[in-house]
Design an enzyme around this catalytic site. Structure first.
Site, PDB file in Angstrom:
ATOM      1  N   PHE A  59       5.417   9.950  -5.329  1.00 41.97           N
ATOM      2  CA  PHE A  59       5.996   8.635  -5.029  1.00 41.97           C
ATOM      3  C   PHE A  59       5.124   7.486  -5.494  1.00 41.97           C
ATOM      4  O   PHE A  59       5.607   6.371  -5.663  1.00 41.97           O
ATOM      5  CB  PHE A  59       6.297   8.521  -3.522  1.00 41.97           C
ATOM      6  CG  PHE A  59       5.207   7.879  -2.716  1.00 41.97           C
ATOM      7  CD1 PHE A  59       4.122   8.611  -2.276  1.00 41.97           C
ATOM      8  CD2 PHE A  59       5.269   6.537  -2.405  1.00 41.97           C
ATOM      9  CE1 PHE A  59       3.118   8.013  -1.537  1.00 41.97           C
ATOM     10  CE2 PHE A  59       4.264   5.928  -1.674  1.00 41.97           C
ATOM     11  CZ  PHE A  59       3.179   6.670  -1.233  1.00 41.97           C
ATOM     12  N   LYS A  60       3.834   7.729  -5.726  1.00 46.90           N
ATOM     13  CA  LYS A  60       2.968   6.625  -6.128  1.00 46.90           C
ATOM     14  C   LYS A  60       3.409   6.000  -7.455  1.00 46.90           C
ATOM     15  O   LYS A  60       3.131   4.842  -7.718  1.00 46.90           O
ATOM     16  CB  LYS A  60       1.521   7.087  -6.190  1.00 46.90           C
ATOM     17  CG  LYS A  60       1.007   7.400  -4.797  1.00 46.90           C
ATOM     18  CD  LYS A  60      -0.469   7.636  -4.721  1.00 46.90           C
ATOM     19  CE  LYS A  60      -0.901   7.851  -3.276  1.00 46.90           C
ATOM     20  NZ  LYS A  60      -0.342   9.097  -2.697  1.00 46.90           N
ATOM     21  N   ASP A  61       4.124   6.773  -8.274  1.00 47.85           N
ATOM     22  CA  ASP A  61       4.632   6.219  -9.537  1.00 47.85           C
ATOM     23  C   ASP A  61       5.552   5.014  -9.302  1.00 47.85           C
ATOM     24  O   ASP A  61       5.611   4.117 -10.134  1.00 47.85           O
ATOM     25  CB  ASP A  61       5.450   7.275 -10.296  1.00 47.85           C
ATOM     26  CG  ASP A  61       4.581   8.391 -10.860  1.00 47.85           C
ATOM     27  OD1 ASP A  61       3.406   8.137 -11.191  1.00 47.85           O
ATOM     28  OD2 ASP A  61       5.096   9.520 -10.974  1.00 47.85           O
ATOM     29  N   LEU A  81       3.164   2.212  -8.986  1.00 43.62           N
ATOM     30  CA  LEU A  81       2.182   2.061 -10.061  1.00 43.62           C
ATOM     31  C   LEU A  81       2.804   1.807 -11.429  1.00 43.62           C
ATOM     32  O   LEU A  81       2.207   1.127 -12.265  1.00 43.62           O
ATOM     33  CB  LEU A  81       1.254   3.283 -10.097  1.00 43.62           C
ATOM     34  CG  LEU A  81       0.243   3.304  -8.940  1.00 43.62           C
ATOM     35  CD1 LEU A  81      -0.507   4.628  -8.893  1.00 43.62           C
ATOM     36  CD2 LEU A  81      -0.748   2.148  -9.064  1.00 43.62           C
TER      37      LEU A  81
END
Ligand SMILES: *Cc1c(COP(=O)(O)O)cnc(C)c1O
Length: 468
Positions: A111-113, A116
């Site tokens: 999920f960090k994409d 980011l």
């Protein structure tokens, strides 16, 4: 929009400065001076809109006054065009009142994409407008490095150097970092442990001359822009399930409290969110806090959900500041206690107004939930996601008045061993990553020596080449 520090002793900053600064000078975290409001009419209008459109409209007030305000829609469009699913963060129905929101369709399958991919583009655009450059350095044990690398690859104004402990990351994780083909991406395998990597990064930041020469920066989870980008999918999911006319709850596998704080922000902006359910693994500092109002540090244990193996959730400070009605002195005093004694307690009266509750799962329960999800829904879920789903079900067993959305924070193929152990099925990498094991790797191996590392970075960062 202007931003103030949770500790009240740093200058108030514009969006652009907050983006590039990350941590405030007084050690605090930045928050917007006001929460923009989404009216019932606004929410009706967002229903059915494409993700990039929802993203642009939800985030517009936060970037008001930025040098990139005019181009923001375009940057958002580009950030989400690369996601594998047309709706970027699609919902899957599991039970009549339980949904899964897949947040792992970005380039690194976690999920960090979502945040980011936008952050890298925002950095580049603001730096371009200012005629500046940055050098990002970071250390990873494997799970966060690839999202940072994918965010920064091919960005004109940013060079990125990521340190990982040589031979101590999983092969998937290492390959996700080292097979990226981009001239501004530098992987460094350090002959040492993850702690050695972190110490080297700290030492570089503490070397004032080096830090200034290279304009060192980080893309860590305390950056406000990451929270901002995560608010969007809470709004998107809520309107899909009937907001503003129907309330909805979210269950979030939680580590640094960044993701679930974005849900809290959406609620503060007027989205009708009933409960925010925090899922933790054996490292349950938050769950204990939501049970008894005491935040108390304990040892960190490795688990099957490594992205949640934390001792202190840095973004919790943002919630504390909001609960204390932005009384920076009070935030400071509480955090002082915490530093000194490893614990603090908050006033139970404040507690009553909070939408949070916590649930914990140990590794056995996590495997059991992965197995259950496979049997009941035919869904392969990763260990982090399993904790979210179980937390949602436990919260619903207590009070089931509204539908719940559990956040799927990683693709099952990122944690194939745990999934295989629980279900007997080995999850496959999605097609675009299917040849990951055949791709060429790019990294240098360096000894655990600050001087050698600094020489390497100085020799490869474009910012020092400009200056030469
Ligand atoms: C980072 C991460 C989390 C924890 O999110 P926080 O914002 O730190 O609470 C959960 N699951 C996965 C897969 C992650 O990568």
């Amino acid at each position: 929009m202007r931003y103030f520090s949770t500790r009240g002793r740093a200058p108030v900053l514009s969006f652009d400065d907050v983006l590039l600064t990350g941590l405030a000078r007084d050690g605090g975290l930045y928050l917007p001076e006001s929460w923009p409001q989404l009216s019932p009419d606004d929410l009706h209008q967002l229903s059915g809109a494409p993700y990039a459109e929802v993203a642009r409209r939800v985030m517009a007030p936060f970037v008001a006054g930025s040098v990139i305000e005019k181009d923001f829609g375009q940057l958002v469009e580009e950030a989400y065009a690369g996601f594998e699913h047309a709706s970027v963060t699609p919902l899957r129905q599991l039970d009549p009142d339980l949904w899964l929101m897949d947040l792992f369709h970005g380039p690194t399958l976690a999920f960090k994409d979502v945040a980011l991919q936008l952050l890298g583009r925002l950095f580049d655009a603001v730096l371009e407008a200012r005629g500046e450059r940055l050098t990002i350095v970071g250390a990873t044990s494997g799970d966060t490095g690839s999202a940072a690398i994918e965010a920064c690859r091919d960005r004109e104004r940013v060079d990125i150097f990521i340190l990982h402990p040589h031979g101590r990351t999983s092969e998937v994780q290492r390959r996700q970092m080292t097979t990226v083909e981009a001239p501004n991406v530098h992987n460094i395998a350090v002959e040492g442990t993850f702690d050695d990597c972190q110490d080297l990064v700290k030492a570089m930041f503490n070397d004032g001359g080096f830090r200034d020469r290279l304009q060192l920066s980080a893309v860590n989870s305390i950056n406000w822009a990451r929270i901002m980008a995560q608010i969007v999918y809470y709004v998107q999911a809520a309107v899909s399930l009937g907001a503003p006319d129907r309330r909805v709850s979210f269950a979030v596998p939680t580590g640094n409290f960044g993701n679930v704080f974005a849900g809290y922000a959406a609620r503060r902006m007027g989205v009708p969110i009933e409960r925010l359910v925090v899922g933790s693994n054996r490292n349950d500092i938050l769950t204990r806090f939501f049970e008894n109002g005491v935040m108390a540090v304990e040892d960190v244990y490795p688990t099957l959900s490594p992205s949640m193996d934390i001792q202190v959730s840095s973004n919790f400070e943002r919630l504390l500041c909001d609960l204390y009605e932005r009384d920076g002195a009070r935030v400071n005093a509480t955090l002082e206690d915490f530093r000194r004694e490893g614990r603090f307690r908050i006033d139970p009266a404040l507690f009553d107004e909070m939408p949070f509750e916590g649930h914990r799962l140990d590794d056995e329960e996590t495997l059991a939930e992965i197995r259950r999800a496979y049997q009941a829904y035919g869904a392969l879920i990763d260990p982090h996601t399993a904790i979210g789903v179980a937390a949602a079900r436990r919260a619903q067993a207590r009070r089931a008045e509204v539908p719940s959305v559990a956040l799927a924070t990683a693709h099952p193929a990122k944690f194939p061993d745990a999934v295989h152990k629980a279900t007997g099925v080995r999850p496959e990498l999605p097609e675009r990553l299917a040849d990951l094991y055949e791709r060429r790797e790019h990294y240098v191996t360096l000894p655990n020596e600050l001087g050698r590392l600094q020489t390497y970075i100085q020799g490869h960062a474009r910012i020092t080449k400009d200056a030469a």
